[in-house]
Design a protein around this motif. Structure first.
Motif, PDB file in Angstrom:
ATOM      1  N   GLY A   7     -21.574 -16.175 -89.957  1.00 36.87           N
ATOM      2  CA  GLY A   7     -21.718 -14.871 -89.307  1.00 36.87           C
ATOM      3  C   GLY A   7     -20.532 -14.624 -88.388  1.00 36.87           C
ATOM      4  O   GLY A   7     -19.463 -15.214 -88.557  1.00 36.87           O
ATOM      5  N   ILE A   8     -20.715 -13.735 -87.425  1.00 33.78           N
ATOM      6  CA  ILE A   8     -19.687 -13.497 -86.405  1.00 33.78           C
ATOM      7  C   ILE A   8     -20.334 -13.643 -85.039  1.00 33.78           C
ATOM      8  O   ILE A   8     -21.474 -13.232 -84.841  1.00 33.78           O
ATOM      9  CB  ILE A   8     -19.008 -12.121 -86.567  1.00 33.78           C
ATOM     10  CG1 ILE A   8     -20.038 -10.976 -86.587  1.00 33.78           C
ATOM     11  CG2 ILE A   8     -18.157 -12.087 -87.824  1.00 33.78           C
ATOM     12  CD1 ILE A   8     -19.418  -9.586 -86.587  1.00 33.78           C
ATOM     13  N   PHE A   9     -19.587 -14.244 -84.098  1.00 32.93           N
ATOM     14  CA  PHE A   9     -20.172 -14.645 -82.832  1.00 32.93           C
ATOM     15  C   PHE A   9     -19.223 -14.345 -81.674  1.00 32.93           C
ATOM     16  O   PHE A   9     -18.047 -14.692 -81.714  1.00 32.93           O
ATOM     17  CB  PHE A   9     -20.491 -16.146 -82.851  1.00 32.93           C
ATOM     18  CG  PHE A   9     -21.217 -16.592 -84.096  1.00 32.93           C
ATOM     19  CD1 PHE A   9     -22.587 -16.441 -84.203  1.00 32.93           C
ATOM     20  CD2 PHE A   9     -20.511 -17.116 -85.169  1.00 32.93           C
ATOM     21  CE1 PHE A   9     -23.258 -16.822 -85.346  1.00 32.93           C
ATOM     22  CE2 PHE A   9     -21.175 -17.514 -86.320  1.00 32.93           C
ATOM     23  CZ  PHE A   9     -22.554 -17.363 -86.418  1.00 32.93           C
ATOM     24  N   GLY A  25      -7.110 -13.480 -90.440  1.00 33.85           N
ATOM     25  CA  GLY A  25      -7.948 -14.662 -90.600  1.00 33.85           C
ATOM     26  C   GLY A  25      -8.054 -15.050 -92.052  1.00 33.85           C
ATOM     27  O   GLY A  25      -7.839 -14.223 -92.945  1.00 33.85           O
ATOM     28  N   PRO A  26      -8.383 -16.309 -92.327  1.00 35.48           N
ATOM     29  CA  PRO A  26      -8.525 -16.749 -93.722  1.00 35.48           C
ATOM     30  C   PRO A  26      -9.723 -16.085 -94.389  1.00 35.48           C
ATOM     31  O   PRO A  26     -10.597 -15.512 -93.722  1.00 35.48           O
ATOM     32  CB  PRO A  26      -8.733 -18.271 -93.589  1.00 35.48           C
ATOM     33  CG  PRO A  26      -9.297 -18.451 -92.225  1.00 35.48           C
ATOM     34  CD  PRO A  26      -8.680 -17.383 -91.368  1.00 35.48           C
ATOM     35  N   LYS A  31     -13.879 -11.375 -91.182  1.00 35.01           N
ATOM     36  CA  LYS A  31     -13.206 -10.075 -91.072  1.00 35.01           C
ATOM     37  C   LYS A  31     -14.058  -8.961 -91.686  1.00 35.01           C
ATOM     38  O   LYS A  31     -14.293  -7.929 -91.045  1.00 35.01           O
ATOM     39  CB  LYS A  31     -11.830 -10.119 -91.754  1.00 35.01           C
ATOM     40  CG  LYS A  31     -10.879 -11.152 -91.185  1.00 35.01           C
ATOM     41  CD  LYS A  31      -9.483 -11.030 -91.785  1.00 35.01           C
ATOM     42  CE  LYS A  31      -9.431 -11.190 -93.293  1.00 35.01           C
ATOM     43  NZ  LYS A  31      -9.880 -12.543 -93.764  1.00 35.01           N
ATOM     44  N   THR A  32     -14.516  -9.170 -92.898  1.00 38.80           N
ATOM     45  CA  THR A  32     -15.273  -8.120 -93.584  1.00 38.80           C
ATOM     46  C   THR A  32     -16.625  -7.898 -92.924  1.00 38.80           C
ATOM     47  O   THR A  32     -17.096  -6.760 -92.828  1.00 38.80           O
ATOM     48  CB  THR A  32     -15.438  -8.466 -95.079  1.00 38.80           C
ATOM     49  OG1 THR A  32     -14.130  -8.548 -95.670  1.00 38.80           O
ATOM     50  CG2 THR A  32     -16.243  -7.396 -95.798  1.00 38.80           C
ATOM     51  N   THR A  33     -17.260  -8.953 -92.427  1.00 39.89           N
ATOM     52  CA  THR A  33     -18.532  -8.792 -91.716  1.00 39.89           C
ATOM     53  C   THR A  33     -18.333  -7.937 -90.467  1.00 39.89           C
ATOM     54  O   THR A  33     -19.153  -7.048 -90.176  1.00 39.89           O
ATOM     55  CB  THR A  33     -19.120 -10.163 -91.341  1.00 39.89           C
ATOM     56  OG1 THR A  33     -19.399 -10.895 -92.537  1.00 39.89           O
ATOM     57  CG2 THR A  33     -20.408 -10.008 -90.546  1.00 39.89           C
ATOM     58  N   ILE A 191      -9.273 -14.335 -86.249  1.00 32.41           N
ATOM     59  CA  ILE A 191     -10.665 -14.755 -86.332  1.00 32.41           C
ATOM     60  C   ILE A 191     -10.768 -15.972 -87.252  1.00 32.41           C
ATOM     61  O   ILE A 191     -10.087 -16.056 -88.276  1.00 32.41           O
ATOM     62  CB  ILE A 191     -11.563 -13.608 -86.839  1.00 32.41           C
ATOM     63  CG1 ILE A 191     -13.038 -14.007 -86.789  1.00 32.41           C
ATOM     64  CG2 ILE A 191     -11.161 -13.149 -88.229  1.00 32.41           C
ATOM     65  CD1 ILE A 191     -13.989 -12.847 -87.076  1.00 32.41           C
ATOM     66  N   SER A 192     -11.602 -16.922 -86.851  1.00 33.82           N
ATOM     67  CA  SER A 192     -11.834 -18.123 -87.659  1.00 33.82           C
ATOM     68  C   SER A 192     -13.277 -18.564 -87.463  1.00 33.82           C
ATOM     69  O   SER A 192     -13.752 -18.627 -86.318  1.00 33.82           O
ATOM     70  CB  SER A 192     -10.877 -19.243 -87.240  1.00 33.82           C
ATOM     71  OG  SER A 192     -11.101 -20.407 -88.004  1.00 33.82           O
ATOM     72  N   ASP A 193     -13.974 -18.831 -88.552  1.00 36.93           N
ATOM     73  CA  ASP A 193     -15.378 -19.248 -88.501  1.00 36.93           C
ATOM     74  C   ASP A 193     -16.221 -18.300 -87.661  1.00 36.93           C
ATOM     75  O   ASP A 193     -17.104 -18.726 -86.899  1.00 36.93           O
ATOM     76  CB  ASP A 193     -15.496 -20.674 -87.954  1.00 36.93           C
ATOM     77  CG  ASP A 193     -14.840 -21.696 -88.874  1.00 36.93           C
ATOM     78  OD1 ASP A 193     -14.921 -21.503 -90.111  1.00 36.93           O
ATOM     79  OD2 ASP A 193     -14.258 -22.677 -88.376  1.00 36.93           O
TER      80      ASP A 193
END
Length: 200
Positions: A7-9, A25-26, A31-33, A191-193
């Motif tokens: 998810g994103i946090f 970001g990889p 990114k898309t979320t 962004i990562s993880d």
């Protein structure tokens, strides 16, 4: 939060009017979320997102009229011709005229007369670009916008994006390619993880 750490946090960023923000970001980083929250496709379990002062979940319809979007994977209405699709998008946005359509078609050397299903990936990408920019949106969300473009198309898109800030157009440029983002962005967030770990 999709569970199991996916998810994103704790993502927090703001973008000034007329700024090109590189969202780097990889693949699978979130990114898309994040973009889906901004477009009102997903509702955040916590926090909020706003574009032009409007809530992305509650006022997504109003935001959409002032927004241009290129998805990471172009998925157009294949049963239409390119011309029919652009006319459909103009009606959907309640445009009074064709806006910048002809200018953009000429710029990207695209003749949208044929069926979309017969178009190459590059032609579909160009059609998506024209559809995203044709109504002169105030905000652009571009997810891997150079996908499928030939070198000339990439150069034309770069020049167009670099021209937006002087017209007060705000851009989120999402990519996994650092060199691509560096050429066009004023600021970069990485962004990562699902966590925004760096912002310049």
């Amino acid at each position: 939060d999709y569970g199991e750490g996916r998810g994103i946090f704790d993502i927090s960023f703001s973008i000034a009017e007329g700024e090109v923000f590189g969202f780097l970001g990889p693949n699978g980083a979130g990114k898309t979320t994040t973009i889906r929250h901004l477009l009102g496709f997903l509702k955040a379990k916590q926090g909020s997102a706003k574009i032009l002062g409007m809530d992305c979940w509650k006022q997504s319809d109003a935001i959409t009229r002032q927004l241009g979007y290129i998805p990471g994977e172009i998925n157009l209405l294949n049963e239409m011709s390119g011309e029919e699709f652009l006319r459909f998008m103009a009606r959907y946005r309640n445009m009074q005229d064709s806006g910048r359509t002809q200018e953009l078609l000429e710029r990207f050397e695209l003749r949208p007369t044929g069926a979309i299903r017969r178009m190459s990936k590059g032609m579909k990408q160009k059609l998506g670009i024209v559809a995203a920019f044709m109504h002169d949106p105030k905000v652009l969300i571009l997810d891997e916008p150079t996908n499928g473009l030939d070198p000339i198309g990439i150069q034309e898109l770069r020049e167009l994006i670099r021209s937006f800030p002087k017209h007060g157009i705000t851009v989120i440029l999402s990519s996994h390619i650092l060199s691509e983002v560096e050429l066009m962005a004023d600021d970069i967030g990485i962004i990562s993880d699902g966590v925004l770990g760096y912002q310049s």
